[in-house]
Design a protein around this motif. Sequence first.
Motif: not given
Length: 138
Positions: A26, A28, A30, A129-130
């Motif tokens: 994953t 991300e 962030n 993801t963000s």
Amino acid sequence: MKQLLLAAAVFLFNPTHVLAQDGTLTVELNKLAQEDGAACRAFFLFRNDLGRSLEAFEMSLAILDQDGIIDQLLTIDAAPVPVARTTLKLFEFPDIACADISEILLHDIVACRPQNGEEMACFDVLTLTSKASARLVK
């Protein structure tokens, strides 16, 4: 028949196949942070649940502005990515304000190699993801 058995053996014992079944990687986005006119700083978290550390992991990114136009292309080297932990990596995006970034497109994985292993196809095990104002997509 021999060819079918050989193909099955290659599939079952291929390290890439085994890693892909073991978990995910994953990435991300962030946070994006601008400090006093400096480059936009991007804070990425990497969660490696593949079962093996990655000794090589490089991503080619396209930074898109608020109009959806590619502002720049850059490659970031996030290696090493240890197994079974979350690591923080900080990268700078030069010549663009954080507020002007609408999206970061992962357009290629330049390198993805487990420790003491062969190059693998990381797109198959990658989740993006963000939590930042900009999206992180592939």
